[in-house]
Write an enzyme that holds these catalytic residues in place. Structure first.
Site, PDB file in Angstrom:
ATOM      1  N   LYS A 266      19.639   2.625  18.806  1.00 44.05           N
ATOM      2  CA  LYS A 266      18.771   2.599  17.630  1.00 44.05           C
ATOM      3  C   LYS A 266      18.939   3.895  16.828  1.00 44.05           C
ATOM      4  O   LYS A 266      19.174   4.947  17.414  1.00 44.05           O
ATOM      5  CB  LYS A 266      17.299   2.523  18.074  1.00 44.05           C
ATOM      6  CG  LYS A 266      16.831   1.178  18.550  1.00 44.05           C
ATOM      7  CD  LYS A 266      15.344   1.232  18.875  1.00 44.05           C
ATOM      8  CE  LYS A 266      14.864  -0.065  19.492  1.00 44.05           C
ATOM      9  NZ  LYS A 266      14.967  -1.215  18.585  1.00 44.05           N
ATOM     10  N   ARG A 340      14.313 -10.085  25.313  1.00 44.03           N
ATOM     11  CA  ARG A 340      14.504 -11.501  25.633  1.00 44.03           C
ATOM     12  C   ARG A 340      15.237 -11.691  26.955  1.00 44.03           C
ATOM     13  O   ARG A 340      15.081 -12.717  27.617  1.00 44.03           O
ATOM     14  CB  ARG A 340      15.206 -12.192  24.456  1.00 44.03           C
ATOM     15  CG  ARG A 340      16.553 -11.636  24.127  1.00 44.03           C
ATOM     16  CD  ARG A 340      17.048 -12.031  22.718  1.00 44.03           C
ATOM     17  NE  ARG A 340      16.349 -11.298  21.659  1.00 44.03           N
ATOM     18  CZ  ARG A 340      16.559 -11.488  20.353  1.00 44.03           C
ATOM     19  NH1 ARG A 340      17.421 -12.396  19.932  1.00 44.03           N
ATOM     20  NH2 ARG A 340      15.887 -10.785  19.466  1.00 44.03           N
TER      21      ARG A 340
END
Ligand code: BES
Ligand code: MN
Ligand code: ZN
Length: 492
Positions: A266, A340
């Protein structure tokens, strides 16, 4: 924890540091809300004039302090704006704003318009949550302590409602503390141990899988995400049982103690709040703790899928293929879509408890913030009725949530050239929904399921408002408890 009491107006000791009363905005003038009369009488009916002189308008969140010059035992009256309604959320926010402004005092009596059990509970929970501050890493004496004693003044016989509010506030506080803890002090091992300790103390059954058990057991999602960190991953299962329960609910939470993005790193300004990426798992823990105390007639299991997502020589690579618990394969095209992956393992595992309903909670996508902003959670489900009822549970619990679809056509974008499914889509749009569509693939067949994306609501970066402080918010705890109670009542 704050010492909380309920007192009738006639027996309430008003010998406190501050008296909180409500004010409303009526035709752009400030007016007293019910409950303030005793205070106004003691001040010879001068309160509205004093407030008007101080510029008070009664708008939501406005706090105006009026000295009592010896006419009351309490040295100050704190008038808090309710806006134009006395609904539960207005009461919660007003009580929260008032208590926050009183940090450093030792005792406060709250005389807001609370005639019903629900209203008393709202005032109590707003006061307790507004009284929150995270001081664990502050040194010196320069930081104001929370108020030690809060008395809610009401005619209502609301002891049960008060207790429920207190139990919920305690769990929300636990979640806020966990989210606010720096990730160096809340790595997966510490988080799992803490969850185990809290669970055992609450009388829950506790099972913790460590990194070896995860690899041996075939939990490729949690193991894969966790393999880049020196702090190995965990899966925690907490169980609550009621002897007369007819139904079982499973809660599944995303517990990334820090999300750097992994090798798909990120940028810095997206990373500095990623200690909050375990907010879903913390909410599941908080909900289970509250449920153990409130004892609804339902069985509840909670799964905390915990890992630290770091880049390193042992980290997953974009294009690695992992095998989720139960056997489906996933091509990891972006290591920052890690939530996920850990949730997939836990969703499949939750099927072994034969639940009637699964609800997962996760700080899953930046796209949730784009779609709904920072304060409203997105609710998706494999069943329209479940989605509506989970949104309704959230709303009744005082948490903002909005229904979102799971369009079938988004599944195609997740096709992988090599594995059963890829973890990111070739399509650019609808990222919150894509993540939901991915999760849906791992929901056990025939089980009703809802997914709550709390990416925005879990962590508050702005200035405090109502009963929401900066930092961890405790989002979804109250919703999950309401869901369990609704299932117990046969309503969900
Ligand atoms: N934890 C983030 C999502 C997030 C973003 C939570 C902002 C709270 C605030 C999640 O793991 C993530 O990185 N998601 C990616 C997915 C993408 C790579 C498909 C995202 O949303 O950018
Ligand atoms: Mn991520
Ligand atoms: Zn994440």
């Amino acid at each position: 924890m704050t010492n909380l009491r309920l007192a009738r107006p006639e027996s309430a000791s008003l010998d406190v540091d501050a008296l909180v009363v409500g004010v409303v905005n009526d035709d752009s003038a400030v007016r007293l809300a019910p409950g303030a009369e005793v205070v106004d009488q003691a001040l010879d009916g001068s309160l509205v004039a004093a407030l008007t002189g101080l510029g008070a308008t009664g708008k939501p969140g406005e706090v105006t302090k009026v000295p009592t010059f010896g006419k009351l035992a309490a040295p100050v009256v704190v008038a808090v704006g309710l806006g134009d309604s006395y609904d539960d959320e207005a009461l919660r926010r007003a009580a929260g704003a008032a208590l926050r402004s009183l940090a450093g005092s030792s005792s406060v009596a709250v005389l807001l318009p609370a005639a019903t059990d629900e209203a008393v509970a709202a005032v109590a929970s707003g006061a307790l949550l507004g009284n929150y501050s995270y001081l664990n890493y502050r040194t010196g004496n320069g930081h104001k302590q929370p108020v030690a004693e809060v008395t809610v003044v009401s005619e209502a016989d609301a002891d049960d409602a008060m207790r429920r509010a207190e139990v919920l506030a305690e769990s929300v506080t636990l979640v806020r503390d966990l989210v606010n803890t720096p990730p160096s002090d809340l790595n997966p091992e510490i988080f799992a141990e803490t969850a185990g300790r809290v669970g055992e103390k609450a009388g829950l059954s506790v099972e913790i899988l460590d990194e070896n058990a995860l690899v041996d057991g075939g939990y490729g999602g949690i193991a894969g995400v966790g393999q880049g960190s020196v702090n190995p991953p965990r899966l925690v299962r907490l169980g609550y049982r009621h002897p007369e329960a007819a139904k079982t609910v499973a809660f599944v939470g995303k517990g990334i103690t820090f999300d750097s993005g992994g090798l798909s790193l990120k940028p810095a300004d997206s990373m500095d709040w990623m200690k909050s990426d375990m907010g879903g798992a913390a909410a599941v823990l908080g909900a289970l703790k509250a449920i153990a105390k409130l004892a609804p007639t339902v069985n509840v299991v909670g799964y905390l899928a915990i890992a630290e997502n770091m880049p390193s020589g042992t980290a997953q690579r974009p294009s690695d293929v992992i095998t989720i618990y139960g056997g489906k394969t996933v091509e990891v095209l972006n290591t920052d879509a890690e939530g996920r992956l850990v949730l997939a393992d836990a969703l499949v595992r939750a099927g072994e408890d034969e639940p009637d309903l699964i609800v997962d909670v996760a700080t899953l996508t930046g796209a949730q913030l784009v779609a709904l902003g920072t304060r409203i959670s997105g609710v998706m489900a494999n069943d329209d009725d479940v989605r509506e009822k989970v949104v309704s549970a959230a709303t009744r619990a005082g948490e903002a949530a909005w229904p979102m679809p799971l369009p079938d056509d988004l599944r195609k974008g997740l096709d992988s050239a090599v594995a059963d499914i890829a973890n990111i889509s070739g399509d650019r749009w609808g990222g919150m929904l894509v993540a939901g569509v991915f999760l849906q693939e791992f929901v056990p067949d025939g089980v009703r399921w809802a997914h709550i994306d709390i990416a925005g609501p879990a962590f508050h970066k702005g200035e405090p408002y109502g009963y929401t402080a900066k930092g961890g918010t405790g989002a979804a705890v109250r919703t999950l408890v309401q869901v369990a109670e609704d299932v117990a009542a046969g309503a969900l």
